[in-house]
Enzyme design. Sequence first.
Site, PDB file in Angstrom:
ATOM      1  N   THR A 163      10.486   9.662   3.018  1.00 33.07           N
ATOM      2  CA  THR A 163      10.607   9.987   1.598  1.00 33.07           C
ATOM      3  C   THR A 163      11.707  11.028   1.417  1.00 33.07           C
ATOM      4  OG1 THR A 163       9.440  10.759  -0.387  1.00 33.07           O
ATOM      5  CG2 THR A 163       8.894  11.873   1.656  1.00 33.07           C
ATOM      6  N   ASP A 205       3.676   4.466  -0.438  1.00 32.17           N
ATOM      7  CA  ASP A 205       4.062   3.965  -1.747  1.00 32.17           C
ATOM      8  C   ASP A 205       2.882   4.265  -2.640  1.00 32.17           C
ATOM      9  OD1 ASP A 205       6.091   2.902  -3.360  1.00 32.17           O
ATOM     10  OD2 ASP A 205       4.912   1.091  -3.630  1.00 32.17           O
ATOM     11  N   SER A 206       3.186   4.886  -3.740  1.00 28.54           N
ATOM     12  CA  SER A 206       2.081   5.284  -4.596  1.00 28.54           C
ATOM     13  C   SER A 206       2.513   5.188  -6.042  1.00 28.54           C
ATOM     14  CB  SER A 206       1.632   6.708  -4.255  1.00 28.54           C
ATOM     15  OG  SER A 206       2.739   7.566  -4.198  1.00 28.54           O
TER      16      SER A 206
END
Length: 198
Positions: free
Chosen positions: A9, A71-72
């Site tokens: 990220t 992934d959110s």
Amino acid sequence: MTKRVIIATKNRGKAKEFQHMFAPYGYEVQTLLDLPHIEDVEETGETFEENAVLKAETVAKELNALVIADDSGLAIDALDGRPGVYSARYAGLEKSDEANMEKVLSELQGVDEADRTARFHCVLAIAGPDMETKTVTGLCEGVILTEKRGTNGFGYDPIFYVPSLQKSMAELTDDEKSQISHRGHALKKLGKLISELV
């Protein structure tokens, strides 16, 4: 030798949460902010799980290292599960938290509180050399407020109300948030996995 885990990220808010959560395991956390030569992985999946696996496997292959990708996003019942996998870019490609929140609030104008139910959804994928990719999922149930509250957190936190704590996600301390958040729940499951994997 320091145990290193790479979090796929460039989001500083997420990086901070992972550092906070990995500290007890004695891991040094690096993110893609520390590895600027790694290109962003295009999120072409249609589910959180597909995107998390895609990111973890791509970066793990490139670095030949243990990589965790998440992934959110936010799924709102009154919006048929939107913004979903498009949460980060809901209001446009330039990824603005403010614009995303404004879009959600305007789309929910006039919707009763009882119908403003939503959940944060997080899938974490862990991939590495010579291992099968694993995923874990965490959820956090809540209600979308009619206006922003609180200054902590990032993303949709100021408009996401957690009924059990009677606060918005952005009014929680880091510790409170890691106890109840979707990423916190997923990381607890990941913690159990990590002890088996490493």
